[in-house]
Structures are given as structure tokens and as C-alpha cells.
Design an enzyme around this catalytic site. Structure first.
Site, PDB file in Angstrom:
ATOM      1  N   CYS A 199       7.867  15.123   0.647  1.00 16.77           N
ATOM      2  CA  CYS A 199       6.383  15.125   0.351  1.00 16.77           C
ATOM      3  C   CYS A 199       5.712  14.778   1.577  1.00 16.77           C
ATOM      4  CB  CYS A 199       5.784  14.174  -0.890  1.00 16.77           C
ATOM      5  SG  CYS A 199       4.100  14.189  -0.962  1.00 16.77           S
ATOM      6  N   CYS A 240       2.333  12.727   1.192  1.00 20.06           N
ATOM      7  CA  CYS A 240       2.334  11.505   0.988  1.00 20.06           C
ATOM      8  C   CYS A 240       3.665  10.949   0.460  1.00 20.06           C
ATOM      9  CB  CYS A 240       1.134  11.032  -0.109  1.00 20.06           C
ATOM     10  SG  CYS A 240       1.335  12.040  -1.595  1.00 20.06           S
ATOM     11  N   SER A 241       3.723  10.500  -0.620  1.00 21.01           N
ATOM     12  CA  SER A 241       5.107  10.239  -1.198  1.00 21.01           C
ATOM     13  C   SER A 241       5.585  10.603  -2.789  1.00 21.01           C
ATOM     14  CB  SER A 241       5.452   8.800  -1.069  1.00 21.01           C
ATOM     15  OG  SER A 241       4.549   8.068  -1.706  1.00 21.01           O
ATOM     16  N   CYS A 242       5.092  11.735  -2.977  1.00 14.46           N
ATOM     17  CA  CYS A 242       5.154  12.639  -4.324  1.00 14.46           C
ATOM     18  C   CYS A 242       6.960  12.501  -4.632  1.00 14.46           C
ATOM     19  CB  CYS A 242       4.736  13.680  -4.475  1.00 14.46           C
ATOM     20  SG  CYS A 242       2.720  13.688  -4.493  1.00 14.46           S
TER      21      CYS A 242
END
Lengths: 109, 227
Positions: free
Chosen positions: B120, B123-125
């Protein structure tokens, strides 16, 4: 609103001044409060107050500028607070009062 | 020390564990609850769910797909719907509603010619309902920024050296779309049960930074391996 000239909320900057020096990001175990922050973020997005994507974009933008002094793992908490302040969901006075109350409560333990 | 608490660990110093970020987190959460932005039950349920989940759902999906060609086709065609066959509902993962960031789930099949890896960049999906919480390295800027530019080099840093004739495809997750890699079934697993196969499908093999091996499971301790 009492934003300083560089758009920092004093109530949030005080958090950094009071915090202990953090170990390097690569040499630390996440603290329990970090999981709580993530759950808070999910609930805020889920219930429509602060969309996850908008919050993460704000984390990237503010984390590299306004709150660059904060360790990376603290930025979700700081930026979530910043976003709630900026949107008027909470006031600086409310946050400062609540933080004082929480600090006093925790120190009783 | 009480008679019922007689093991010999050092006493826990609660005061040392409280940081200003503990205070800030608690203040934000309590203010949000007081203002009705969400309920304590919302938060508690999310915490309970987040701490319970792991990569087991993903391992189960892959193992079943390796054994059942029709299930595999359904999984590749519609990951969101097919996940329900093992009890994972992407539109209702906590059982309490629909978090805004879970909508489409895609499973990406590795082949002898194509290797997939997920990231991602924003961000941190991460596909939490099937893989649990994202590893810390997955959230770091250097993984997020570099894997899309230099995927072979980043995979090599994980110890995964792919032949040059294997195409590497990097899939960038976002708020509405989550991905998971379906690795190739390794040799030496013929005749294995679904449980046996699921044990070798580790988290990293479904992110795409590792390959499953017949001689390795996530439950094994690396330290127990002879040099």
C-alpha cells in the site's frame, strides 16, 4: 482556535515535550495504546467522522511537515487529534482538560 | 506477594508504562465517545476482533484452492464472495457493521511466469480479515516506496531471488480494494490434506515476499532449525 504561526496545536506539541525519548523505530515493540489508536481511527471512519483515507493522507502530509518532530508511530494519534480539532469535533480546551484529567487518573495507580 | 500469585517475575511498574501518548490516546477516545462519535461497544468490538484475527483465513483459502479447482476459480473470480465459504464476510468482518475500508478482495495467482507482491504505497491498507494485522515492515515508508520501484531488489532483501524471466507484478492496495497472493503449490506436497497445506501457507507467502516450502510451517521456530 489558537494555532501557532506554523499551524501546530500547542496542546499537541506539549505532548512531545513531555514524552520520554523514544527508541529507534526499528528497535521497539508497539505499545498497547497504539492498537487503541487504530481502533479509534477505524471507529471514526466507520461511523463517518473521519475517513480512514483522509486521515492517512493527513498523516503523510502533517507527519512530514508540522509534526515531523514526532516519532512515526505516534503520528496517527497526533494527526487524529489534529484532524478532530481542525474539524471542530473537539476544542483545544476540551482536549487539554481531558488530558489533565486522564493524566491525574493514571498517576493515581 | 499474595499466596495466590507466587511466581517469581519482577513486579510490574505501572507508573513507568504511562506515556504522554497513552494520555493523548485515552483523551481522544473518551472525548469521541462522550460526543457520540462512536460508542465504547464499537471500540471494544473492534479491538477484540483485531486482536483475534491472524493469517489463518488466508492460509485456509489457499490450501482449499490448491485442492479444489472449482473453489480456486471461484476465489480468483470473486474473492469477496468466496471468502464467505470459509466464514469470512468482508462486508461485515467485525460482525457489527461495515467498516468503510473493506469492500473488494482480489486473489492474485502466481504462475511459473508471474510473481505477485502486494503493497500500500499510500498508507498501510492490508487484507486484515484474511491475513490479520499487517507486519510492521509492511507499513514502513522504505518498503512502501521502494517495492514499486525496485521490486526485485526488495524481494531479494527478504531472501527471495526470482529468475529474470519471471515477471514481477506489484499490486497497490487502496481503501476499497485489498489483494492477497495465491502462491504456487510447492513440490513434495502431493497427497497432503487441507490442514497440512494450510500450515505451510505463511503470512509472507500471501504478501508475496516469500514462497511456501514443503519443509517449513509458520509454527516452526527458526531457532530449532539445525545450522
Amino acid at each position: 482556535m489558537t494555532l501557532s504561526a506554523n499551524n501546530r496545536y500547542p496542546v499537541l506539541m506539549a505532548t512531545l515535550r513531555r514524552a520520554d525519548p523514544a527508541p529507534p523505530e526499528s528497535d521497539r515493540t508497539p505499545a498497547p495504546w497504539e492498537a487503541n489508536v487504530q481502533a479509534t481511527c477505524e471507529c471514526l471512519s466507520w461511523r463517518g467522522t473521519l475517513d480512514n483515507l483522509e486521515r492517512r493522507q493527513a498523516e503523510d502530509a502533517l507527519g512530514e511537515t508540522t509534526y515531523a518532530d514526532f516519532p512515526v508511530h505516534t503520528r496517527a494519534a497526533v494527526v487524529t487529534a489534529h484532524s478532530l480539532l481542525a474539524r471542530g469535533e473537539i476544542s483545544e480546551h476540551e482536549l487539554e482538560t481531558k488530558m489533565n484529567e486522564v493524566r491525574a487518573r493514571f498517576r493515581q495507580a | 506477594m499474595s499466596p495466590t500469585h507466587d511466581h517469581d517475575h519482577a513486579p510490574i511498574e505501572a507508573a513507568n508504562e504511562i506515556s504522554e501518548f497513552d494520555v493523548l490516546e485515552t483523551a481522544i477516545r473518551e472525548l469521541a465517545i462522550e460526543k457520540g462519535l462512536f460508542s465504547p461497544e464499537d471500540h471494544r468490538r473492534f479491538m477484540e476482533w483485531a486482536e483475534r484475527i491472524g493469517p489463518h483465513g488466508g492460509s485456509r483459502l489457499i490450501a482449499r484452492a490448491w485442492l479444489d479447482p472449482e473453489f480456486k476459480q471461484r476465489l480468483l473470480a470473486d474473492g469477496t464472495e468466496t471468502s464467505k465459504e470459509i466464514g469470512i464476510d468482508w462486508l461485515d468482518p467485525t460482525g457489527t457493521g461495515t467498516p468503510s475500508d473493506f469492500t473488494y478482495f482480489y486473489v492474485l495467482e502466481n504462475t511459473p511466469d508471474v510473481h505477485n507482491v502486494i503493497v500500500c504505497t499510500l498508507c498501510s491498507c492490508y487484507p486484515r480479515p484474511v491475513l490479520g494485522q499487517a507486519p510492521e515492515w509492511y507499513k514502513t515508508p522504505h518498503y512502501r516506496r521502494r517495492v514499486v520501484r525496485w521490486p526485485r531488489e526488495v524481494l531479494a532483501e527478504f531472501g527471495l531471488h526470482l529468475p529474470l524471466d519471471v515477471e514481477v507484478r506489484v499490486h497497490d492496495s487502496n481503501q476499497k480494494s485489498r489483494f492477497m497472493v495465491m502462491p504456487m503449490r510447492p513440490e513434495g506436497t502431493e497427497g497432503w490434506t487441507e490442514d497440512q497445506l494450510a500450515a505451510i501457507v505463511t503470512r509472507d507467502t500471501m504478501i508475496g515476499v516469500a514462497l511456501p516450502r514443503a519443509d517449513w510451517t509458520a509454527a516452526r521456530s527458526p531457532a530449532a532449525t539445525p545450522r
